[in-house]
Design a protein around this motif. Structure first.
Motif, PDB file in Angstrom:
ATOM      1  N   ALA A   1       0.804  -0.955   0.066  1.00  0.00           N
ATOM      2  CA  ALA A   1      -0.089   0.141  -0.209  1.00  0.00           C
ATOM      3  C   ALA A   1       0.689   1.207   0.080  1.00  0.00           C
ATOM      4  O   ALA A   1       0.553   2.170  -0.611  1.00  0.00           O
ATOM      5  N   ASP A   2       1.952   1.341   0.679  1.00  0.00           N
ATOM      6  CA  ASP A   2       2.892   2.419   0.638  1.00  0.00           C
ATOM      7  C   ASP A   2       3.774   2.642  -0.617  1.00  0.00           C
ATOM      8  O   ASP A   2       3.848   3.959  -1.134  1.00  0.00           O
TER       9      ASP A   2
ATOM     10  N   GLN B   1       1.050   4.165  -2.764  1.00  0.00           N
ATOM     11  CA  GLN B   1       0.946   5.832  -2.625  1.00  0.00           C
ATOM     12  C   GLN B   1       2.236   6.357  -3.215  1.00  0.00           C
ATOM     13  O   GLN B   1       2.175   7.411  -3.796  1.00  0.00           O
ATOM     14  N   SER B   2       3.300   5.929  -3.218  1.00  0.00           N
ATOM     15  CA  SER B   2       4.804   6.473  -3.721  1.00  0.00           C
ATOM     16  C   SER B   2       4.441   6.635  -5.379  1.00  0.00           C
ATOM     17  O   SER B   2       4.886   7.711  -5.652  1.00  0.00           O
TER      18      SER B   2
ATOM     19  N   ALA C   1       1.648   6.710  -6.757  1.00  0.00           N
ATOM     20  CA  ALA C   1       0.847   7.833  -7.130  1.00  0.00           C
ATOM     21  C   ALA C   1       1.508   9.188  -7.104  1.00  0.00           C
ATOM     22  O   ALA C   1       1.065  10.186  -7.919  1.00  0.00           O
ATOM     23  N   GLU C   2       2.298   9.533  -6.071  1.00  0.00           N
ATOM     24  CA  GLU C   2       2.750  10.835  -5.768  1.00  0.00           C
ATOM     25  C   GLU C   2       3.794  11.126  -6.936  1.00  0.00           C
ATOM     26  O   GLU C   2       3.482  12.025  -7.445  1.00  0.00           O
TER      27      GLU C   2
ATOM     28  N   GLU D   1      -4.026  12.276  -8.594  1.00  0.00           N
ATOM     29  CA  GLU D   1      -4.843  12.889  -7.461  1.00  0.00           C
ATOM     30  C   GLU D   1      -6.241  12.053  -7.164  1.00  0.00           C
ATOM     31  O   GLU D   1      -7.111  12.820  -6.729  1.00  0.00           O
TER      32      GLU D   1
ATOM     33  N   LEU E   1      -8.007  10.229  -5.456  1.00  0.00           N
ATOM     34  CA  LEU E   1      -7.803   9.531  -4.253  1.00  0.00           C
ATOM     35  C   LEU E   1      -8.806   8.466  -3.995  1.00  0.00           C
ATOM     36  O   LEU E   1      -8.077   7.358  -3.091  1.00  0.00           O
TER      37      LEU E   1
ATOM     38  N   ILE F   1      -6.650   5.408  -5.352  1.00  0.00           N
ATOM     39  CA  ILE F   1      -5.600   5.014  -4.553  1.00  0.00           C
ATOM     40  C   ILE F   1      -5.955   4.157  -3.597  1.00  0.00           C
ATOM     41  O   ILE F   1      -5.189   3.180  -3.142  1.00  0.00           O
ATOM     42  N   ASN F   2      -6.962   4.719  -2.739  1.00  0.00           N
ATOM     43  CA  ASN F   2      -7.411   4.036  -1.632  1.00  0.00           C
ATOM     44  C   ASN F   2      -8.060   2.567  -1.879  1.00  0.00           C
ATOM     45  O   ASN F   2      -7.790   1.684  -1.278  1.00  0.00           O
TER      46      ASN F   2
ATOM     47  N   GLY G   1      -5.003   0.409  -2.447  1.00  0.00           N
ATOM     48  CA  GLY G   1      -4.474  -0.071  -1.173  1.00  0.00           C
ATOM     49  C   GLY G   1      -5.464  -1.126  -0.363  1.00  0.00           C
ATOM     50  O   GLY G   1      -4.850  -1.811   0.196  1.00  0.00           O
TER      51      GLY G   1
END
Length: 286
Positions: free
Chosen positions: A55-56, A59-60, A62-63, A68, A70, A73-74, A77
């Motif tokens: 999941a981390d 997030q990396s 996506a960044e 954006e 969200l 992304i969620n 995860g």
């Protein structure tokens, strides 16, 4: 570390969304790898579903891709953290992979499952005898023990969907499926009674496209459209003679949503469909 040889549908789907995220950002695999401090083969393995992304890590990525979205992304995860042993794993070394993938696809759905069939009752609505009749028509014939195993698997698949409070089933059937006899007249009669019983469930909708419809609204192939946690995670299963294929491209998803809208417009209401099934039962002879 070598990647897994046969990624699951869930693993492939996570990888496909990561690849789509990268491509929408206009980044190459090498570029993203440098930004994350990993090797390019690691990016390829993740995008092919052959290695897991935490999941981390999602997030990396996506960044780095300036994504954006969200909810997506969620949701990705959540797919990572919800990994668990699945009920169909006990069949993995005994049944064809195509059957297991169909069950996994239905399990992958976060909400509604929409199906379209023309000459056959959908798998999750089949009785044991009807399913046995379907498997008995294979050429060359299947051994009796494999037919028994496939029938047990189909029954378990039915229970997992109809008893899952998180899922609803929207089944669209062409009227021809109500008169096609897999296993004989008595088997079909019991199958139609079962359809009526299932249609009375709050979480099941069964709608029939009648012979009198002004056009044939759907494709020849059977379809299953599953709704994901977010629209981006919707998936379409197209049943082909050899093995099903799974589609998740946004353009293809939009096209199949229109296909189901057209089928819904041609189908009878739930109540009128129940009446048609009852009338078919009344006229059934043999």
């Amino acid at each position: 570390m070598p990647g897994r040889q046969n990624p699951t549908l869930r693993q492939r789907r996570i990888g496909a969304e990561l690849r789509r995220m990268r491509e929408q950002a206009g980044l190459g695999g090498n570029q993203l790898a440098r930004m994350l401090g990993v090797s390019a083969p690691q990016i390829t393995q993740m995008e092919n579903g052959k290695t897991s992304a935490s999941a981390d890590r999602i997030q990396s990525i996506a960044e780095a891709c300036k994504c954006e979205n969200l909810p997506l992304i969620n949701a990705l995860g959540g797919l990572i953290t919800s990994r668990r042993k699945s009920w169909w794993d006990q069949y993995r070394d005994h049944l064809p992979d195509a059957l297991l993938k169909s069950a996994e696809h239905e399990d992958f759905a976060a909400g509604a499952i929409r199906s379209w069939t023309s000459a056959i009752i959908p798998g999750p609505l089949q009785t044991e005898d009807y399913a046995r009749g379907v498997f008995n028509r294979r050429i060359p014939p299947l051994p009796a023990d494999e037919i028994n195993l496939r029938t047990a698997f189909r029954s378990e698949r039915r229970r997992k969907i109809l008893r899952n409070p998180r899922k609803t089933l929207e089944a669209y059937l062409h009227e021809s499926s109500l008169v096609t006899r897999f296993g004989g007249t008595d088997v079909l009669r019991k199958q139609l009674h079962s359809l009526i019983d299932d249609s009375l469930r709050e979480d099941v909708s069964i709608r029939v496209v009648p012979f009198t419809a002004h056009t044939y609204p759907g494709p020849i192939e059977n379809l299953v459209y599953s709704l994901g946690e977010v629209p981006e995670l919707d998936t379409v299963e197209v049943e082909l003679s050899r093995s099903p294929i799974y589609l998740d491209d946004p353009t293809e998803l939009a096209s199949y949503r229109q296909v189901f809208d057209r089928i819904a417009q041609a189908a009878l209401s739930d109540e009128d469909s129940q009446d048609l099934i009852r009338q078919t039962l009344k006229n059934l002879k043999g």
